[in-house]
Design a protein around this motif. Structure first.
Motif, PDB file in Angstrom:
ATOM      1  N   GLU A 142      59.139  48.446  42.012  1.00  0.00           N
ATOM      2  CA  GLU A 142      59.896  48.536  43.260  1.00  0.00           C
ATOM      3  C   GLU A 142      61.198  47.761  43.208  1.00  0.00           C
ATOM      4  O   GLU A 142      62.108  48.049  43.965  1.00  0.00           O
ATOM      5  CB  GLU A 142      59.047  48.043  44.428  1.00  0.00           C
ATOM      6  N   GLY A 143      61.279  46.769  42.333  1.00  0.00           N
ATOM      7  CA  GLY A 143      62.522  46.019  42.238  1.00  0.00           C
ATOM      8  C   GLY A 143      62.363  44.715  41.484  1.00  0.00           C
ATOM      9  O   GLY A 143      61.251  44.264  41.197  1.00  0.00           O
TER      10      GLY A 143
ATOM     11  N   LYS B 191      58.593  43.176  41.414  1.00  0.00           N
ATOM     12  CA  LYS B 191      57.642  43.671  42.406  1.00  0.00           C
ATOM     13  C   LYS B 191      57.266  45.106  42.044  1.00  0.00           C
ATOM     14  O   LYS B 191      58.136  45.899  41.691  1.00  0.00           O
ATOM     15  CB  LYS B 191      58.235  43.604  43.809  1.00  0.00           C
TER      16      LYS B 191
ATOM     17  N   GLU C  16      64.266  40.694  41.326  1.00  0.00           N
ATOM     18  CA  GLU C  16      65.162  39.735  41.972  1.00  0.00           C
ATOM     19  C   GLU C  16      65.273  38.496  41.104  1.00  0.00           C
ATOM     20  O   GLU C  16      64.276  38.033  40.553  1.00  0.00           O
ATOM     21  CB  GLU C  16      64.610  39.331  43.347  1.00  0.00           C
TER      22      GLU C  16
ATOM     23  N   SER D 244      62.855  35.709  36.858  1.00  0.00           N
ATOM     24  CA  SER D 244      62.991  36.895  37.704  1.00  0.00           C
ATOM     25  C   SER D 244      61.655  37.218  38.344  1.00  0.00           C
ATOM     26  O   SER D 244      60.595  36.959  37.776  1.00  0.00           O
ATOM     27  CB  SER D 244      63.444  38.105  36.881  1.00  0.00           C
TER      28      SER D 244
END
Length: 170
Positions: A107-108, A120, A110, A117
């Motif tokens: 999902e991503g 997700k 960050e 990092s």
């Protein structure tokens, strides 16, 4: 749900039908797993004063549920987990690749302080067994993850076939 009109089934036989349906749902149709996400209505029936019994109506409810579900094309559901993996930036490529191999939906990502990092993803629970050890190996012990239930989703056919085949072997 009871929608019997006109007394075609005596009221003392309606509860056994419902119990037969509930027990058949709990015992499942595919691989012995419970049936979820359906509603059953009792709309008609017949009885005979000599031959009818609560057990006969219980069995009729159970058989009707099983036949109806089979006609409806049941699917096997698998639990999907929402995970967050925090790993040093040097290892995120390997972590993402490993998650993808586990059928994860990324999902991503960050950035996190300290050169790390957060990744997700949604991933099938069946793919996550032993993941703590895998993650430690991939990140030299510096990765960590959290996991929580998200939803049930239809299992891919090759997984469903394997599970069903395994249940018949027991």
């Amino acid at each position: 749900m009871d929608e019997i009109r006109g007394g075609t089934i005596p009221t003392n036989f309606i509860k056994p039908v419902h119990n037969g349906i509930k027990d058949a749902m709990a015992g499942g149709v595919l691989a012995g797993y419970p049936v979820v996400g359906i509603r059953a209505k009792l709309v008609d029936g017949a009885f005979h004063e000599v031959d009818s019994s609560e057990m006969a109506f219980y069995i009729a409810g159970s058989m009707a549920l099983k036949e109806g579900v089979q006609r409806g094309g049941p699917v096997l559901l698998e639990p999907m987990m929402r995970i967050e993996v925090v790993a040093p930036d040097d290892y995120t490529g390997g972590v993402v690749g490993d998650l993808s191999a586990k059928r994860a939906l990324i999902e991503g990502m960050e950035p996190r302080p300290g050169g790390a990092s957060s990744i997700k993803a949604i991933v099938p629970l069946g793919s996550m067994f032993g993941y703590a050890t895998d993650l430690r190996s991939m990140t030299q012990g510096r990765g960590q993850f959290t996991m929580e239930f998200d939803r049930y989703s239809p299992a891919p056919q090759f997984i469903a076939d394997e599970v069903i085949k395994g249940s018949h072997a027991k």
